[in-house]
Scaffold this active site. Structure first.
Site, mmCIF file in Angstrom:
data_model
loop_
_atom_site.group_PDB
_atom_site.id
_atom_site.type_symbol
_atom_site.label_atom_id
_atom_site.label_comp_id
_atom_site.label_asym_id
_atom_site.label_seq_id
_atom_site.Cartn_x
_atom_site.Cartn_y
_atom_site.Cartn_z
ATOM 1 N N ARG A 1 -3.784 -7.867 -20.819
ATOM 2 C CA ARG A 1 -4.660 -7.294 -21.845
ATOM 3 C C ARG A 1 -3.875 -6.536 -22.905
ATOM 4 N NH1 ARG A 1 -9.946 -6.950 -21.085
ATOM 5 N NH2 ARG A 1 -10.080 -4.998 -22.243
ATOM 6 N N PRO B 1 0.811 -1.222 0.000
ATOM 7 C CA PRO B 1 0.000 0.000 0.000
ATOM 8 C C PRO B 1 0.842 1.268 0.000
ATOM 9 C CG PRO B 1 -0.100 -1.104 2.135
ATOM 10 C CD PRO B 1 0.579 -2.044 1.210
ATOM 11 N N ASP C 1 -11.106 0.829 -23.757
ATOM 12 C CA ASP C 1 -11.369 0.683 -22.330
ATOM 13 C C ASP C 1 -11.267 2.034 -21.632
ATOM 14 O OD1 ASP C 1 -11.661 -2.035 -22.573
ATOM 15 O OD2 ASP C 1 -9.606 -2.511 -21.985
ATOM 16 N N GLU D 1 2.201 -8.277 8.822
ATOM 17 C CA GLU D 1 2.430 -6.833 8.895
ATOM 18 C C GLU D 1 3.380 -6.350 7.798
ATOM 19 O OE1 GLU D 1 0.908 -4.575 10.943
ATOM 20 O OE2 GLU D 1 -0.327 -6.324 11.397
#
Length: 226
Positions: free
Chosen positions: A154, A89, A169, A116
């Protein structure tokens, strides 16, 4: 293109690799996905790969030794090393521009964390490209790794049945959200297909689609217009 997924839970990928476009791409030899378990490089009889953090705090951290040994062994599994990616993150947020960059590599090694996270020295020493799936927390890096694989394949020639599909897209060449689309039946519960799409006038249809993309983007993601 080859993806090497380094994880504590390779079984999570079993069903994913056997479905849809990815399976077809693998069967066609366009994509190669290989799974590796950090525990195979653990040295104690319990195959442990984690430990408590120095300084205290909740949870466990994945230790350096098994990760370094795993990465080095996997890199040596092919003549050319791959680009190392850590799903975290704290990384650069995955978007279509980054997907295009990733699609230029012949090989990606995807580090999937758990608990963690990783000992900081894994980032310091191995210097992976850190990528985040978004501003939220998952139980581990496996689902973000699947997301990354799904978006990148893709853009590999031959994976999509229609090579123009990815151009239209959302977030692709136009930088706009995709226009609304319809199929049979023409009328459903009082909702109708716009007449312009039934006209056969392709220049006008293209104009309508572009206008609808602008309207939808302005309503839902005005930041993209800036």
């Amino acid at each position: 293109m080859r993806f090497d997924v380094l994880t504590l839970f390779p079984g999570i990928f079993d069903g994913y690799l056997e479905q849809s476009l990815l399976k077809k791409a693998i069967d066609a030899g366009l994509v190669d996905v290989r799974l590796w378990n950090f525990r195979d490089w653990a040295t104690d009889r319990h195959k442990s790969v984690d430990d408590t953090p120095y300084g205290g705090g909740p949870g466990m951290l994945i230790r350096c030794e098994p990760v370094y040994d795993c990465v080095e062994a996997v890199q040596n599994d092919a003549q050319q090393p791959g680009q190392l990616v850590m799903l975290t993150p704290q990384g650069r947020q995955l978007d279509q521009d980054l997907v295009k960059e990733l699609a230029t590599f012949d090989r990606l090694l995807l580090l999937c964390g758990r608990y963690e996270g990783f000992d900081e020295r894994i980032t310091q020493g191995l210097k992976p490209l850190e990528i985040s799936a978004g501003d939220f927390i998952c139980n581990g890096g496996e689902v973000p790794a699947m997301l990354l694989i799904d978006t990148v394949i893709r853009l590999i020639p031959g994976v999509l049945g229609d090579e123009t599909s990815s151009r239209y897209d959302s977030f692709s060449e136009s930088r706009l959200l995709e226009y609304p689309q319809y199929t049979r039946p023409r009328s459903f519960r009082g909702m109708e297909v716009p007449d312009i799409l039934l006209s056969g006038n392709h220049p006008e249809i293209a104009r309508w689609r572009h206008e609808q993309s602008l309207i939808r983007t302005r309503q839902r993601r005005e930041d993209l217009l800036k």
